[in-house]
Scaffold this motif. Sequence first.
Motif, PDB file in Angstrom:
ATOM      1  N   PRO A  33       0.817  -1.225   0.000  1.00  0.00           N
ATOM      2  CA  PRO A  33       0.000   0.000   0.000  1.00  0.00           C
ATOM      3  C   PRO A  33       0.845   1.266   0.000  1.00  0.00           C
ATOM      4  O   PRO A  33       0.735   2.114   0.870  1.00  0.00           O
ATOM      5  N   ASP A  34       1.685   1.404  -1.000  1.00  0.00           N
ATOM      6  CA  ASP A  34       2.543   2.579  -1.139  1.00  0.00           C
ATOM      7  C   ASP A  34       1.732   3.700  -1.796  1.00  0.00           C
ATOM      8  O   ASP A  34       1.270   3.570  -2.936  1.00  0.00           O
ATOM      9  N   ARG A  35       1.558   4.788  -1.087  1.00  0.00           N
ATOM     10  CA  ARG A  35       0.738   5.903  -1.559  1.00  0.00           C
ATOM     11  C   ARG A  35       1.197   6.397  -2.933  1.00  0.00           C
ATOM     12  O   ARG A  35       0.385   6.689  -3.803  1.00  0.00           O
ATOM     13  N   LYS A  36       2.498   6.490  -3.129  1.00  0.00           N
ATOM     14  CA  LYS A  36       3.043   7.023  -4.385  1.00  0.00           C
ATOM     15  C   LYS A  36       2.610   6.189  -5.589  1.00  0.00           C
ATOM     16  O   LYS A  36       2.280   6.746  -6.646  1.00  0.00           O
ATOM     17  N   ILE A  37       2.574   4.872  -5.438  1.00  0.00           N
ATOM     18  CA  ILE A  37       2.164   3.983  -6.537  1.00  0.00           C
ATOM     19  C   ILE A  37       0.725   4.293  -6.956  1.00  0.00           C
ATOM     20  O   ILE A  37       0.421   4.434  -8.135  1.00  0.00           O
ATOM     21  N   PHE A  38      -0.163   4.417  -5.976  1.00  0.00           N
ATOM     22  CA  PHE A  38      -1.573   4.686  -6.251  1.00  0.00           C
ATOM     23  C   PHE A  38      -1.770   6.118  -6.756  1.00  0.00           C
ATOM     24  O   PHE A  38      -2.565   6.361  -7.669  1.00  0.00           O
ATOM     25  N   GLU A  39      -1.041   7.054  -6.159  1.00  0.00           N
ATOM     26  CA  GLU A  39      -1.137   8.459  -6.541  1.00  0.00           C
ATOM     27  C   GLU A  39      -0.763   8.669  -8.009  1.00  0.00           C
ATOM     28  O   GLU A  39      -1.407   9.435  -8.718  1.00  0.00           O
ATOM     29  N   ASP A  40       0.300   7.997  -8.446  1.00  0.00           N
ATOM     30  CA  ASP A  40       0.751   8.138  -9.837  1.00  0.00           C
ATOM     31  C   ASP A  40      -0.339   7.747 -10.826  1.00  0.00           C
ATOM     32  O   ASP A  40      -0.462   8.334 -11.900  1.00  0.00           O
ATOM     33  N   ILE A  41      -1.135   6.770 -10.475  1.00  0.00           N
ATOM     34  CA  ILE A  41      -2.200   6.315 -11.373  1.00  0.00           C
ATOM     35  C   ILE A  41      -3.425   7.221 -11.274  1.00  0.00           C
ATOM     36  O   ILE A  41      -3.968   7.664 -12.281  1.00  0.00           O
ATOM     37  N   GLY A  85      -2.176  12.252 -16.074  1.00  0.00           N
ATOM     38  CA  GLY A  85      -2.900  12.984 -17.110  1.00  0.00           C
ATOM     39  C   GLY A  85      -3.686  14.172 -16.604  1.00  0.00           C
ATOM     40  O   GLY A  85      -4.784  14.451 -17.074  1.00  0.00           O
ATOM     41  N   ASN A  86      -3.159  14.890 -15.620  1.00  0.00           N
ATOM     42  CA  ASN A  86      -3.817  16.088 -15.068  1.00  0.00           C
ATOM     43  C   ASN A  86      -5.178  15.805 -14.432  1.00  0.00           C
ATOM     44  O   ASN A  86      -6.000  16.705 -14.314  1.00  0.00           O
ATOM     45  N   GLY A 127      -6.004  15.415 -11.465  1.00  0.00           N
ATOM     46  CA  GLY A 127      -6.205  16.138 -10.214  1.00  0.00           C
ATOM     47  C   GLY A 127      -6.323  17.635 -10.392  1.00  0.00           C
ATOM     48  O   GLY A 127      -6.636  18.354  -9.447  1.00  0.00           O
ATOM     49  N   SER A 128      -6.087  18.131 -11.592  1.00  0.00           N
ATOM     50  CA  SER A 128      -6.152  19.565 -11.853  1.00  0.00           C
ATOM     51  C   SER A 128      -7.607  20.023 -11.911  1.00  0.00           C
ATOM     52  O   SER A 128      -8.419  19.445 -12.630  1.00  0.00           O
ATOM     53  N   LEU A 129      -7.921  21.066 -11.156  1.00  0.00           N
ATOM     54  CA  LEU A 129      -9.309  21.528 -11.122  1.00  0.00           C
ATOM     55  C   LEU A 129      -9.756  22.138 -12.451  1.00  0.00           C
ATOM     56  O   LEU A 129     -10.887  21.923 -12.885  1.00  0.00           O
ATOM     57  N   LEU A 130      -8.885  22.888 -13.109  1.00  0.00           N
ATOM     58  CA  LEU A 130      -9.291  23.557 -14.347  1.00  0.00           C
ATOM     59  C   LEU A 130      -8.863  22.840 -15.618  1.00  0.00           C
ATOM     60  O   LEU A 130      -9.444  23.076 -16.680  1.00  0.00           O
ATOM     61  N   ASN A 189     -16.399  21.465  -9.227  1.00  0.00           N
ATOM     62  CA  ASN A 189     -16.904  20.900  -7.972  1.00  0.00           C
ATOM     63  C   ASN A 189     -16.843  19.371  -7.999  1.00  0.00           C
ATOM     64  O   ASN A 189     -16.451  18.740  -7.013  1.00  0.00           O
ATOM     65  N   LYS A 190     -17.211  18.769  -9.132  1.00  0.00           N
ATOM     66  CA  LYS A 190     -17.138  17.302  -9.260  1.00  0.00           C
ATOM     67  C   LYS A 190     -15.706  16.810  -9.115  1.00  0.00           C
ATOM     68  O   LYS A 190     -15.435  15.848  -8.412  1.00  0.00           O
ATOM     69  N   VAL A 191     -14.780  17.475  -9.799  1.00  0.00           N
ATOM     70  CA  VAL A 191     -13.372  17.082  -9.727  1.00  0.00           C
ATOM     71  C   VAL A 191     -12.852  17.276  -8.298  1.00  0.00           C
ATOM     72  O   VAL A 191     -12.127  16.429  -7.771  1.00  0.00           O
ATOM     73  N   SER A 192     -13.263  18.353  -7.666  1.00  0.00           N
ATOM     74  CA  SER A 192     -12.832  18.626  -6.294  1.00  0.00           C
ATOM     75  C   SER A 192     -13.324  17.542  -5.336  1.00  0.00           C
ATOM     76  O   SER A 192     -12.564  17.074  -4.476  1.00  0.00           O
ATOM     77  N   ARG A 193     -14.586  17.144  -5.475  1.00  0.00           N
ATOM     78  CA  ARG A 193     -15.122  16.069  -4.616  1.00  0.00           C
ATOM     79  C   ARG A 193     -14.413  14.756  -4.894  1.00  0.00           C
ATOM     80  O   ARG A 193     -14.066  14.019  -3.961  1.00  0.00           O
TER      81      ARG A 193
END
Length: 176
Positions: free
Chosen positions: A11-19, A23-24, A26-29, A85-89
């Motif tokens: 359960p390495d956070r970085k492995i999951f985070e990368d996926i 492709g942006n 996590g970017s709100l805009l 808002n959807k992306v933020s949630r």
Amino acid sequence: MNEEKVITLRPDRKIFEDIYFSGNQGSLLFSPTTKSKTIVTIAAAAIVFIVFLFKDFLSKESFGVLYFLSFIFLLCAVFLSVSVNKVSRWKKQVNHYLNVLERCKVYEIKFDRNFFTVNIDGEKETSEWKDFEYVDSHNDFISLEGKYSYMFPRKAMSEKEYSFLKNTLKEKVKTD
């Protein structure tokens, strides 16, 4: 496959985070969900601004064009804010899940002929194979959707376990 098979994931956070945030996402805009709405809203704002600069050249009868363009801009801004808002949630939910993974001691996948169970520190989610509707394997991860949805990164397990899991899921999950 009568016996129960257990795959333990790292359960390495970085492995999951990368996926999750590739492709942006996590970017709100500029995530895939909001990028086109952001561009359209910026274009609408630019057009309203340009027309507003030249408003002195508009006749009294043509002022409706400025009001109409302003309405279009506001509509674009509302659609953009709903998408943001959807992306933020979604991002908040993913970060919560990643925080759980960060503190996690045990992350196991157990399956046999009838059931598929995911165990994260004693919190178990069990499904029958028929509860799953879709499985897709990519180069970096396997996604499984149904009663519960999962994403299993390739780097979180051995190559042998990844291949075995991928083949088992494709065999067990019937997609129409």
